[in-house]
Design a protein around this motif. Structure first.
Motif, short mmCIF file in Angstrom:
data_model
loop_
_atom_site.label_atom_id
_atom_site.label_comp_id
_atom_site.label_asym_id
_atom_site.label_seq_id
_atom_site.Cartn_x
_atom_site.Cartn_y
_atom_site.Cartn_z
N ASN A 95 0.83 -1.21 0.00
CA ASN A 95 0.00 0.00 0.00
C ASN A 95 0.87 1.26 0.00
OD1 ASN A 95 -2.69 0.50 -0.26
ND2 ASN A 95 -3.12 0.51 1.93
N ARG A 96 1.90 1.27 0.84
CA ARG A 96 2.80 2.44 0.91
C ARG A 96 3.53 2.64 -0.42
NH1 ARG A 96 4.83 0.18 5.79
NH2 ARG A 96 3.41 0.80 7.42
N ALA A 111 3.93 -0.85 -15.92
CA ALA A 111 3.84 -2.31 -15.72
C ALA A 111 4.19 -2.69 -14.29
CB ALA A 111 4.75 -3.03 -16.70
N LEU A 112 5.20 -2.03 -13.73
CA LEU A 112 5.59 -2.33 -12.36
C LEU A 112 4.49 -1.94 -11.38
CD1 LEU A 112 7.77 -3.19 -10.31
CD2 LEU A 112 8.55 -0.81 -10.31
N ILE A 113 3.94 -0.74 -11.58
CA ILE A 113 2.85 -0.28 -10.71
C ILE A 113 1.65 -1.22 -10.83
CG2 ILE A 113 1.23 1.61 -10.26
CD1 ILE A 113 4.09 2.24 -9.41
N GLU A 114 1.33 -1.62 -12.04
CA GLU A 114 0.21 -2.55 -12.25
C GLU A 114 0.47 -3.88 -11.55
OE1 GLU A 114 -2.36 -4.70 -15.81
OE2 GLU A 114 -0.76 -3.31 -16.34
N GLY A 115 1.71 -4.36 -11.60
CA GLY A 115 2.07 -5.61 -10.91
C GLY A 115 1.89 -5.50 -9.40
N VAL A 116 2.28 -4.35 -8.83
CA VAL A 116 2.12 -4.14 -7.38
C VAL A 116 0.63 -4.08 -7.04
CG1 VAL A 116 2.55 -2.55 -5.47
CG2 VAL A 116 4.37 -3.03 -7.11
N GLU A 117 -0.15 -3.40 -7.88
CA GLU A 117 -1.61 -3.31 -7.64
C GLU A 117 -2.25 -4.69 -7.71
OE1 GLU A 117 -2.74 -0.49 -10.65
OE2 GLU A 117 -2.60 1.20 -9.25
N LEU A 118 -1.86 -5.50 -8.69
CA LEU A 118 -2.41 -6.86 -8.82
C LEU A 118 -2.01 -7.72 -7.62
CD1 LEU A 118 -1.89 -7.54 -12.61
CD2 LEU A 118 -4.06 -7.21 -11.43
N THR A 119 -0.77 -7.57 -7.16
CA THR A 119 -0.31 -8.33 -5.99
C THR A 119 -1.12 -7.94 -4.76
OG1 THR A 119 1.91 -8.45 -6.94
CG2 THR A 119 1.70 -8.91 -4.58
N GLU A 122 -4.59 -9.40 -5.07
CA GLU A 122 -4.57 -10.85 -4.81
C GLU A 122 -4.42 -11.14 -3.32
OE1 GLU A 122 -4.94 -14.83 -5.40
OE2 GLU A 122 -5.36 -13.21 -6.80
N LEU A 123 -3.60 -10.35 -2.64
CA LEU A 123 -3.45 -10.51 -1.19
C LEU A 123 -4.78 -10.26 -0.48
CD1 LEU A 123 -1.55 -11.03 1.22
CD2 LEU A 123 -1.05 -8.58 1.22
N LEU A 124 -5.51 -9.24 -0.90
CA LEU A 124 -6.83 -8.97 -0.31
C LEU A 124 -7.81 -10.10 -0.62
CD1 LEU A 124 -7.20 -5.12 -0.88
CD2 LEU A 124 -7.00 -6.33 1.30
N ASN A 125 -7.73 -10.69 -1.81
CA ASN A 125 -8.59 -11.84 -2.14
C ASN A 125 -8.30 -13.03 -1.24
OD1 ASN A 125 -9.93 -10.47 -4.17
ND2 ASN A 125 -8.62 -11.26 -5.79
N VAL A 126 -7.02 -13.27 -0.98
CA VAL A 126 -6.64 -14.38 -0.08
C VAL A 126 -7.14 -14.08 1.33
CG1 VAL A 126 -4.68 -15.57 0.99
CG2 VAL A 126 -4.68 -15.12 -1.46
N PHE A 127 -6.99 -12.83 1.77
CA PHE A 127 -7.50 -12.45 3.08
C PHE A 127 -9.00 -12.73 3.17
CE2 PHE A 127 -4.18 -8.96 4.38
CZ PHE A 127 -3.24 -9.95 4.60
N THR A 128 -9.73 -12.30 2.17
CA THR A 128 -11.19 -12.49 2.16
C THR A 128 -11.55 -13.98 2.18
OG1 THR A 128 -11.46 -10.43 0.96
CG2 THR A 128 -13.32 -11.97 0.90
N LYS A 129 -10.82 -14.76 1.41
CA LYS A 129 -11.06 -16.21 1.34
C LYS A 129 -10.92 -16.86 2.72
CE LYS A 129 -9.10 -20.34 -0.81
NZ LYS A 129 -8.04 -20.82 -1.70
N HIS A 130 -10.03 -16.32 3.56
CA HIS A 130 -9.77 -16.90 4.87
C HIS A 130 -10.44 -16.13 6.01
CE1 HIS A 130 -7.07 -20.02 3.49
NE2 HIS A 130 -6.64 -19.15 2.61
N GLY A 131 -11.41 -15.28 5.68
CA GLY A 131 -12.21 -14.60 6.71
C GLY A 131 -11.56 -13.36 7.29
N ILE A 132 -10.56 -12.82 6.62
CA ILE A 132 -9.90 -11.61 7.11
C ILE A 132 -10.51 -10.42 6.38
CG2 ILE A 132 -7.71 -10.37 7.32
CD1 ILE A 132 -6.34 -13.17 7.19
N THR A 133 -11.05 -9.48 7.15
CA THR A 133 -11.68 -8.31 6.54
C THR A 133 -10.94 -7.04 6.96
OG1 THR A 133 -13.26 -8.20 8.36
CG2 THR A 133 -13.99 -9.32 6.37
#
Length: 192
Positions: A95-96, A111-119, A122-133
């Motif tokens: 985020n920083r 491309a680098l900024i887009e890669g960081v945004e996608l990462t 994806e981290l937020l999707n994994v958090f959501t999948k495991h009940g982390i909000t």
């Protein structure tokens, strides 16, 4: 024939002894009713004690089963909380990095900024999948000590005491448990 008579005599004696013995035992039993009442009371007391111990053991077993079930559910839901807490700085750093990128840097390294945004996504999707909000307070919301941590207080015009004036870091919940409170700045009563 002599053998048959012998067997019949033996059977009659056994029958007489058994009937006589039973009759004597019955007379003994009936002759002292106080002793039998005491024995009966003792047997009833012992029965009641065993019933009480059995009911307690049954209740203990049921409580142990419920406790085990609760512990299993909690381990299933909250077992990954240590790993989840260890992953929160990764979210903060991604985020920083995105916040620090200027428009020129975004244009040059799209491309680098887009890669960081996608990462980060994806981290937020994994958090959501495991009940982390995510607990993402907005400026102007009221401070809630259950999910926010006040990092500083400052008098700010046009705010009331307890209003959030700055969000330093976002917080996270694992199901209904707080993993990390959102760190915020809070307005104190504005100076006159």
């Amino acid at each position: 024939m002599a053998e048959a008579t012998k067997d019949e005599n033996l059977e009659e004696q056994v029958e007489e002894i058994s009937i006589e013995g039973l009759a004597e035992e019955a007379e003994d039993f009936m002759s002292d009713p106080l002793e039998t009442d005491d024995e009966l009371d003792a047997i009833k007391a012992e029965r009641d004690e065993f019933r009480d111990r059995f009911m307690r053991a049954l209740a203990d077993a049921e409580n142990a089963r419920k406790r085990g079930e609760r512990d299993r559910r909690e381990a299933e839901q909250y077992g990954g909380s240590k790993l989840a807490r260890d992953m929160l700085p990764v979210y903060d750093n991604l985020n920083r990095a995105l916040e620090a990128a200027t428009e020129d840097q975004r244009a040059q390294a799209a491309a680098l900024i887009e890669g960081v945004e996608l990462t980060l996504r994806e981290l937020l999707n994994v958090f959501t999948k495991h009940g982390i909000t995510l607990v993402k307070p907005e400026i102007g919301e009221k401070f809630d000590p259950q999910i926010h941590q006040a990092m500083f207080e400052a008098p700010v015009p046009n705010t009331s005491a307890g209003d959030i004036i700055q969000v330093l870091t976002e917080g996270f919940l694992l199901h209904d448990r707080l993993l990390r409170p959102a760190q915020v700045g809070v307005s104190s009563t504005p100076a006159g």
